[in-house]
Design an enzyme around this catalytic site. Structure first.
Site, PDB file in Angstrom:
ATOM      1  N   ARG A 180     -14.268  -3.685   8.079  1.00 58.93           N
ATOM      2  CA  ARG A 180     -12.972  -3.004   8.021  1.00 58.93           C
ATOM      3  C   ARG A 180     -13.035  -1.801   8.937  1.00 58.93           C
ATOM      4  O   ARG A 180     -13.995  -1.030   8.872  1.00 58.93           O
ATOM      5  CB  ARG A 180     -12.725  -2.575   6.569  1.00 58.93           C
ATOM      6  CG  ARG A 180     -11.401  -1.912   6.332  1.00 58.93           C
ATOM      7  CD  ARG A 180     -11.302  -1.352   4.918  1.00 58.93           C
ATOM      8  NE  ARG A 180     -11.477   0.087   4.939  1.00 58.93           N
ATOM      9  CZ  ARG A 180     -10.959   0.918   4.033  1.00 58.93           C
ATOM     10  NH1 ARG A 180     -10.263   0.444   3.014  1.00 58.93           N
ATOM     11  NH2 ARG A 180     -11.161   2.211   4.125  1.00 58.93           N
ATOM     12  N   TYR A 199      -6.334   8.544   5.945  1.00 63.21           N
ATOM     13  CA  TYR A 199      -6.981   7.693   4.944  1.00 63.21           C
ATOM     14  C   TYR A 199      -8.139   6.893   5.566  1.00 63.21           C
ATOM     15  O   TYR A 199      -8.000   6.359   6.671  1.00 63.21           O
ATOM     16  CB  TYR A 199      -5.978   6.693   4.328  1.00 63.21           C
ATOM     17  CG  TYR A 199      -6.719   5.602   3.612  1.00 63.21           C
ATOM     18  CD1 TYR A 199      -7.265   5.846   2.352  1.00 63.21           C
ATOM     19  CD2 TYR A 199      -7.003   4.389   4.226  1.00 63.21           C
ATOM     20  CE1 TYR A 199      -8.037   4.900   1.718  1.00 63.21           C
ATOM     21  CE2 TYR A 199      -7.779   3.421   3.599  1.00 63.21           C
ATOM     22  CZ  TYR A 199      -8.289   3.691   2.345  1.00 63.21           C
ATOM     23  OH  TYR A 199      -9.073   2.752   1.726  1.00 63.21           O
ATOM     24  N   ASP A 254      -6.880  -1.466   6.671  1.00 60.98           N
ATOM     25  CA  ASP A 254      -6.126  -1.080   5.472  1.00 60.98           C
ATOM     26  C   ASP A 254      -5.063  -0.053   5.857  1.00 60.98           C
ATOM     27  O   ASP A 254      -5.389   1.045   6.313  1.00 60.98           O
ATOM     28  CB  ASP A 254      -7.117  -0.470   4.458  1.00 60.98           C
ATOM     29  CG  ASP A 254      -6.513  -0.239   3.090  1.00 60.98           C
ATOM     30  OD1 ASP A 254      -5.271  -0.356   2.953  1.00 60.98           O
ATOM     31  OD2 ASP A 254      -7.278   0.063   2.150  1.00 60.98           O
ATOM     32  N   HIS A 309      -2.999   1.134   3.668  1.00 57.88           N
ATOM     33  CA  HIS A 309      -2.952   1.961   2.459  1.00 57.88           C
ATOM     34  C   HIS A 309      -1.534   2.384   2.066  1.00 57.88           C
ATOM     35  O   HIS A 309      -1.270   3.560   1.820  1.00 57.88           O
ATOM     36  CB  HIS A 309      -3.886   3.180   2.607  1.00 57.88           C
ATOM     37  CG  HIS A 309      -4.653   3.463   1.354  1.00 57.88           C
ATOM     38  ND1 HIS A 309      -4.327   4.477   0.492  1.00 57.88           N
ATOM     39  CD2 HIS A 309      -5.718   2.844   0.805  1.00 57.88           C
ATOM     40  CE1 HIS A 309      -5.178   4.484  -0.522  1.00 57.88           C
ATOM     41  NE2 HIS A 309      -6.029   3.502  -0.364  1.00 57.88           N
ATOM     42  N   GLU A 316      -4.256  -5.020   5.253  1.00 58.44           N
ATOM     43  CA  GLU A 316      -4.217  -4.755   3.810  1.00 58.44           C
ATOM     44  C   GLU A 316      -3.154  -3.721   3.442  1.00 58.44           C
ATOM     45  O   GLU A 316      -2.979  -2.737   4.166  1.00 58.44           O
ATOM     46  CB  GLU A 316      -5.612  -4.251   3.421  1.00 58.44           C
ATOM     47  CG  GLU A 316      -5.751  -3.841   1.976  1.00 58.44           C
ATOM     48  CD  GLU A 316      -7.156  -3.311   1.703  1.00 58.44           C
ATOM     49  OE1 GLU A 316      -8.112  -3.677   2.428  1.00 58.44           O
ATOM     50  OE2 GLU A 316      -7.299  -2.502   0.767  1.00 58.44           O
ATOM     51  N   GLU A 337      -5.085  -4.290  -4.791  1.00 55.83           N
ATOM     52  CA  GLU A 337      -6.122  -3.488  -5.450  1.00 55.83           C
ATOM     53  C   GLU A 337      -5.556  -2.614  -6.564  1.00 55.83           C
ATOM     54  O   GLU A 337      -6.286  -2.225  -7.465  1.00 55.83           O
ATOM     55  CB  GLU A 337      -6.905  -2.654  -4.422  1.00 55.83           C
ATOM     56  CG  GLU A 337      -6.083  -1.579  -3.747  1.00 55.83           C
ATOM     57  CD  GLU A 337      -6.884  -0.773  -2.731  1.00 55.83           C
ATOM     58  OE1 GLU A 337      -7.604  -1.383  -1.932  1.00 55.83           O
ATOM     59  OE2 GLU A 337      -6.784   0.459  -2.751  1.00 55.83           O
ATOM     60  N   ARG A 386      -6.166  -9.105  -3.898  1.00 54.43           N
ATOM     61  CA  ARG A 386      -7.281  -8.169  -3.941  1.00 54.43           C
ATOM     62  C   ARG A 386      -7.546  -7.583  -5.328  1.00 54.43           C
ATOM     63  O   ARG A 386      -8.250  -6.571  -5.469  1.00 54.43           O
ATOM     64  CB  ARG A 386      -7.030  -7.013  -2.947  1.00 54.43           C
ATOM     65  CG  ARG A 386      -6.835  -7.496  -1.513  1.00 54.43           C
ATOM     66  CD  ARG A 386      -7.252  -6.422  -0.542  1.00 54.43           C
ATOM     67  NE  ARG A 386      -8.644  -6.136  -0.701  1.00 54.43           N
ATOM     68  CZ  ARG A 386      -9.157  -4.948  -1.020  1.00 54.43           C
ATOM     69  NH1 ARG A 386      -8.372  -3.904  -1.182  1.00 54.43           N
ATOM     70  NH2 ARG A 386     -10.451  -4.789  -1.166  1.00 54.43           N
ATOM     71  N   GLU A 421     -15.169  -6.971  -0.881  1.00 50.47           N
ATOM     72  CA  GLU A 421     -15.394  -5.644  -0.283  1.00 50.47           C
ATOM     73  C   GLU A 421     -16.741  -5.090  -0.750  1.00 50.47           C
ATOM     74  O   GLU A 421     -17.091  -5.196  -1.921  1.00 50.47           O
ATOM     75  CB  GLU A 421     -14.261  -4.690  -0.715  1.00 50.47           C
ATOM     76  CG  GLU A 421     -14.361  -3.309  -0.095  1.00 50.47           C
ATOM     77  CD  GLU A 421     -13.174  -2.420  -0.465  1.00 50.47           C
ATOM     78  OE1 GLU A 421     -12.401  -2.783  -1.368  1.00 50.47           O
ATOM     79  OE2 GLU A 421     -13.037  -1.353   0.155  1.00 50.47           O
ATOM     80  N   TRP A 475       0.045   7.850  -0.989  1.00 49.86           N
ATOM     81  CA  TRP A 475      -1.330   8.036  -0.520  1.00 49.86           C
ATOM     82  C   TRP A 475      -1.982   6.700  -0.300  1.00 49.86           C
ATOM     83  O   TRP A 475      -1.709   5.709  -0.892  1.00 49.86           O
ATOM     84  CB  TRP A 475      -2.170   8.843  -1.513  1.00 49.86           C
ATOM     85  CG  TRP A 475      -3.542   9.060  -0.886  1.00 49.86           C
ATOM     86  CD1 TRP A 475      -3.832   9.892   0.137  1.00 49.86           C
ATOM     87  CD2 TRP A 475      -4.748   8.353  -1.220  1.00 49.86           C
ATOM     88  NE1 TRP A 475      -5.150   9.766   0.489  1.00 49.86           N
ATOM     89  CE2 TRP A 475      -5.737   8.817  -0.336  1.00 49.86           C
ATOM     90  CE3 TRP A 475      -5.083   7.385  -2.167  1.00 49.86           C
ATOM     91  CZ2 TRP A 475      -7.042   8.351  -0.367  1.00 49.86           C
ATOM     92  CZ3 TRP A 475      -6.369   6.913  -2.206  1.00 49.86           C
ATOM     93  CH2 TRP A 475      -7.350   7.389  -1.313  1.00 49.86           C
TER      94      TRP A 475
HETATM   95  O1  KDG Z   1      -9.531   4.848  -5.764  1.00 49.38           O
HETATM   96  C1  KDG Z   1      -8.872   4.503  -4.602  1.00 49.38           C
HETATM   97  C2  KDG Z   1      -9.764   3.711  -3.684  1.00 49.38           C
HETATM   98  O2  KDG Z   1     -10.393   2.696  -4.407  1.00 49.38           O
HETATM   99  C3  KDG Z   1      -9.005   3.079  -2.550  1.00 49.38           C
HETATM  100  O3  KDG Z   1      -8.426   4.090  -1.775  1.00 49.38           O
HETATM  101  C4  KDG Z   1      -9.933   2.270  -1.698  1.00 49.38           C
HETATM  102  O4  KDG Z   1      -8.109   1.294  -0.522  1.00 49.38           O
HETATM  103  C5  KDG Z   1      -9.270   1.245  -0.882  1.00 49.38           C
HETATM  104  C6  KDG Z   1     -10.058   0.089  -0.503  1.00 49.38           C
HETATM  105  O5  KDG Z   1      -9.499  -0.799   0.130  1.00 49.38           O
HETATM  106  O6  KDG Z   1     -11.236   0.047  -0.835  1.00 49.38           O
HETATM  107 MG    MG Z   2      -7.436  -0.665   0.104  1.00 43.95          MG
END
Ligand code: KDG
Ligand code: MG
Length: 405
Positions: free
Chosen positions: A150, A162, A213, A215, A239, A265, A286, A342, A405
């Site tokens: 990643r 991020y 990602d 995010h 992602e 996630e 995920r 991951e 975030w």
């Molecule tokens: O607690 C938040 C994290 O687990 C997250 O920001 C991590 O996005 C993430 C990832 O893909 O591992």
């Molecule tokens: Mg993530």
């Protein structure tokens, strides 16, 4: 077979390098099982839910009745779903699977049907404060044997992006006693992302599986445009391109791009991804063992996803404990529609506190052959590592507007 009634359910909150919530369930035949209930930045809410509301109901129950206990905690509670509830149910569920496999004297993956593959392909995190820093990090992870990586890098003109370490420590998002504020600029990011992928592909070629990602930062049409602009770089996945509360948003992205999409996630239930899966709006789901109700519920999600050609890509950050990681590896090894896992290695102190049978070699992990999920806890050391309040950051746009975030 000897009776196996639950006689104790103990919640252990400890901070060996970061906070973790562990549930230890002990049975009348002297065995115990361990489950992970860590919810990053909200650990004590799960600990209280477990300690005050779940543990009293477990005492005296038959530890062998995993599905019935899951249903009891999910349907029986009336207040269903949500990350706190489902992380607590997951902790119970994984502890009971650990116990059952220990009673059977076999590694958990055998109890789940045996292995479907030789090992679990994992992806690593490469990140950099600059493009050069990112490329060095990718090279380092290739040297470590990873075949899937990643990539995240600082976006020029945007402070604290991020996925990039804050300072010189390894990347760990929950790093302050009050939420740190990050800034975000979608236009700057959208210009930079193809440049980043171009640099990675130019140096490392196309054999490497490349992940990224976003995010949750983009709107659906921005996500569609990003996916389209990255198509030539052949990503393994993009992602969390947009928040998925509105599952239909992914239809718009899908209409515009063939870049594979991964999401989930932050999901805790099969209902969070029902439409995403049944309408084939995503390629990878995920959801994690810890945040989606344990192995019992994750298997249900994976089976459902399998009907639609959607594969798994379990979340595996450092904010899931080694118990969560161990459980995920048994799950990954045993299901037919596994995609990737991951892997964000834990700090040495965390690994010491949770001795484990799982191993990494050459881009793959294996859960090991120890009975149960193969992860232990150094309970005696817990007092040395008291809980330390730690928050994830929050995010604002450049004009000060609160953002995802
Ligand atoms: O607690 C938040 C994290 O687990 C997250 O920001 C991590 O996005 C993430 C990832 O893909 O591992
Ligand atoms: Mg993530």
């Amino acid at each position: 077979m000897a009776e196996s009634k639950i006689v104790d359910a103990k919640v252990i909150v400890a901070c060996p390098a970061r906070n973790f919530v562990t549930l230890k369930i002990t049975t009348s035949d002297g065995l115990y099982g361990l489950g992970d209930g860590t919810l990053n930045g909200r650990e004590l809410a799960v600990a209280a839910y477990l300690r005050d509301h779940v543990a009293p109901c477990l005492i005296g129950r038959d530890a062998e009745r995993i599905e019935d206990t899951w249903q009891y905690l999910y349907r029986g509670a009336y207040w269903r779903r949500g990350p706190v509830t489902m992380a607590a149910i997951a902790a119970v569920d994984v502890a009971l699977w650990d116990l059952k496999a220990k009673r059977a004297g076999m590694p958990l993956y055998q109890l789940l049907g045996g292995r479907c593959r030789e090992g679990v392909t994992v992806y690593a995190h490469a990140n950099g404060h600059s493009l050069d820093g990112l490329l060095d990090s990718v090279a380092h992870h290739i040297e470590l044997g990873y075949k899937a990586i990643r990539v995240q890098a600082a976006v020029p003109g945007v402070p604290d992006v991020y996925g990039v370490p804050h300072g010189s420590q390894p990347y760990e998002p929950a790093d302050s006693s009050l939420p740190r504020e990050e800034t975000w600029s979608t236009p700057k990011y959208m210009r930079f992302a193809p440049e980043m992928m171009e640099a990675v592909r130019a140096r490392f070629g196309f054999d490497l599986a490349l992940l990224h990602d976003a995010h949750h930062r983009l709107t659906p049409i921005e996500a569609a445009a990003l996916g389209k602009s990255l198509e030539g770089y052949r990503l393994f996945w993009l992602e969390d391109a947009t928040p998925a509360e509105n599952q239909e948003a992914f239809r718009l992205i899908r209409q515009h791009t063939t870049t594979p999409l991964a999401v989930g996630e932050v999901f805790n239930s099969i209902f969070d991804c029902q439409r995403l899966i049944s309408e084939q709006l995503i390629d990878y789901i995920r959801t994690s063992v810890v945040h989606a109700g344990g192995i019992t519920h994750l298997r249900r999600i994976a089976s459902f996803a399998g009907l639609y050609g959607v594969r798994t890509g379990c979340h595996g950050p450092t904010d899931l404990s080694p118990i969560g990681m161990g459980a995920a590896l048994h799950f990954d090894l045993s299901i037919p529609n596994f995609g990737i896992q991951e892997h964000m290695p834990h700090a040495p102190l965390t690994d010491e506190f949770f001795p484990h049978a799982y191993t990494y070699a050459n881009g793959m992990m294996h859960p090991g052959e120890a009975p149960g999920h193969g992860v232990e806890i150094d309970e005696a050391a817990a007092e040395k590592f008291p809980y330390k309040r730690a928050y994830l950051p929050v995010c604002r746009l450049e004009d000060g507007t609160m953002h995802n975030w």
